[in-house]
Scaffold this active site. Structure first.
Site, PDB file in Angstrom:
ATOM      1  CE  LYS A  42      -2.631  -2.445   2.985  1.00 57.55           C
ATOM      2  NZ  LYS A  42      -2.614  -2.844   4.294  1.00 57.55           N
ATOM      3  N   GLY A  43       2.095   0.828   0.670  1.00 56.31           N
ATOM      4  CA  GLY A  43       3.076   2.001   0.605  1.00 56.31           C
ATOM      5  C   GLY A  43       3.345   3.144  -0.766  1.00 56.31           C
ATOM      6  CG  ASP A  97       6.642   2.753  -0.014  1.00 58.88           C
ATOM      7  OD1 ASP A  97       7.683   1.760  -0.869  1.00 58.88           O
ATOM      8  OD2 ASP A  97       6.799   1.879   1.199  1.00 58.88           O
ATOM      9  CG  ASP A 100      15.871  -0.015   3.164  1.00 59.33           C
ATOM     10  OD1 ASP A 100      16.760   1.271   3.622  1.00 59.33           O
ATOM     11  OD2 ASP A 100      15.527  -0.947   4.736  1.00 59.33           O
TER      12      ASP A 100
HETATM   13  P1  IMP Z   1      13.518  -3.062   0.954  1.00 57.66           P
HETATM   14  O1  IMP Z   1      14.379  -3.087   1.964  1.00 57.66           O
HETATM   15  O2  IMP Z   1      14.032  -2.236  -0.442  1.00 57.66           O
HETATM   16  O3  IMP Z   1      12.898  -4.962   0.368  1.00 57.66           O
HETATM   17  O4  IMP Z   1      12.082  -1.698   1.326  1.00 57.66           O
HETATM   18  C1  IMP Z   1      11.119  -3.266   1.499  1.00 57.66           C
HETATM   19  C2  IMP Z   1      10.515  -2.256   1.980  1.00 57.66           C
HETATM   20  O5  IMP Z   1      10.213  -2.140   3.597  1.00 57.66           O
HETATM   21  C3  IMP Z   1       9.908  -0.930   1.547  1.00 57.66           C
HETATM   22  O6  IMP Z   1       8.962  -0.571   0.339  1.00 57.66           O
HETATM   23  C4  IMP Z   1       8.597  -0.315   2.959  1.00 57.66           C
HETATM   24  O7  IMP Z   1       7.824  -0.640   2.886  1.00 57.66           O
HETATM   25  C5  IMP Z   1       9.530  -1.036   3.624  1.00 57.66           C
HETATM   26  N1  IMP Z   1      10.374  -0.330   4.574  1.00 57.66           N
HETATM   27  C6  IMP Z   1      11.548   0.094   4.922  1.00 57.66           C
HETATM   28  N2  IMP Z   1      12.384   1.185   5.169  1.00 57.66           N
HETATM   29  C7  IMP Z   1      11.301   1.764   5.555  1.00 57.66           C
HETATM   30  C8  IMP Z   1      10.885   3.153   6.515  1.00 57.66           C
HETATM   31  O8  IMP Z   1      11.560   3.880   7.465  1.00 57.66           O
HETATM   32  N3  IMP Z   1       9.423   3.185   6.870  1.00 57.66           N
HETATM   33  C9  IMP Z   1       9.107   2.079   6.598  1.00 57.66           C
HETATM   34  N4  IMP Z   1       8.826   1.409   5.726  1.00 57.66           N
HETATM   35  C10 IMP Z   1      10.300   1.520   5.343  1.00 57.66           C
HETATM   36 MG    MG Z   2       5.450  -0.364   5.370  1.00 59.08          MG
END
Ligand code: IMP
Ligand code: MG
Length: 190
Positions: A42-43, A97, A100
């Site tokens: 949903k982000g 969104d 990370d």
């Molecule tokens: P990834 O680590 O790039 O796979 O990120 C995965 C997901 O983690 C993102 O799409 C967000 O939904 C969530 N996420 C990562 N960092 C944050 C943050 O600082 N706040 C809120 N959600 C986060």
């Molecule tokens: Mg999230």
């Protein structure tokens, strides 16, 4: 709602101004092409709608949802709700969104690439490159952020705070009360 907010990283006005700039870049790059924005539920919903309204060329939108599994294991994601339409021969821009570690984005890129789009790009509201584990080619990004957990503009903490109109760092005491280590929830929905 603001009692657990430590500080505001980007105000509503800063976000709106930057979204308009990035929308202009996208409008220029995809001029005359079949642009489809794909939002990750949903982000990215809040960002995608703001972006879409600021883009000046015709476009389509579609959504998919993913969920994490393998508690605490980065990169373990699966599609929980798929796109409604095929993307074959379309110019697809994946709207996130935040990128990370990069695991989620890489998984989505690999999955979508297998469906034969004409092109496949990434647009993210936030980019936290200091935490990157797998490299992904980010084509458009609004803001680079430091290594702090943030909420607002679609980003949640335990499904809350998505509706904040700005991007804020959550008070570490609020995070520590429920999670260890870096103060990031072990498993969070997207
Ligand atoms: P990834 O680590 O790039 O796979 O990120 C995965 C997901 O983690 C993102 O799409 C967000 O939904 C969530 N996420 C990562 N960092 C944050 C943050 O600082 N706040 C809120 N959600 C986060
Ligand atoms: Mg999230």
């Amino acid at each position: 709602m603001t009692e657990n907010i430590e500080r505001i990283l980007f105000s509503e006005e800063q976000v709106a101004a930057r979204v308009t700039e990035v929308a202009a870049e996208i409008s220029a790059k995809y001029q005359g092409r079949d642009l489809k924005l794909i939002g990750v539920l949903k982000g990215s919903v809040f960002f995608l709608t703001a972006l879409a309204r600021a883009i000046t060329i015709p476009l389509k939108i579609d959504f998919l949802a993913i969920s994490s599994f393998g508690k605490g294991t980065p990169g373990m994601v699966r599609i929980a709700k798929d796109l409604d339409e095929p993307i074959q021969d379309e110019d697809v821009l994946l709207v996130e969104d935040i990128v990370d570690t990069g695991f989620t984005t890489r998984y989505l890129l690999q999955t979508l690439a297998g469906r034969g789009p004409r092109s496949l790009g990434i647009c993210t509201l936030l980019d936290r490159t200091v935490r990157r584990i797998v490299q992904v080619p980010v084509d458009f990004r609004c803001f680079e952020i430091p290594d702090r957990f943030v909420v607002g503009c679609g980003l949640d903490y335990r499904q809350l705070y998505r509706n904040l109109t700005y991007i804020a760092v959550l008070d570490s005491r609020a995070l520590e009360a429920s999670a260890g280590g870096r103060g990031v929830p072990e498993a969070h929905n997207q």
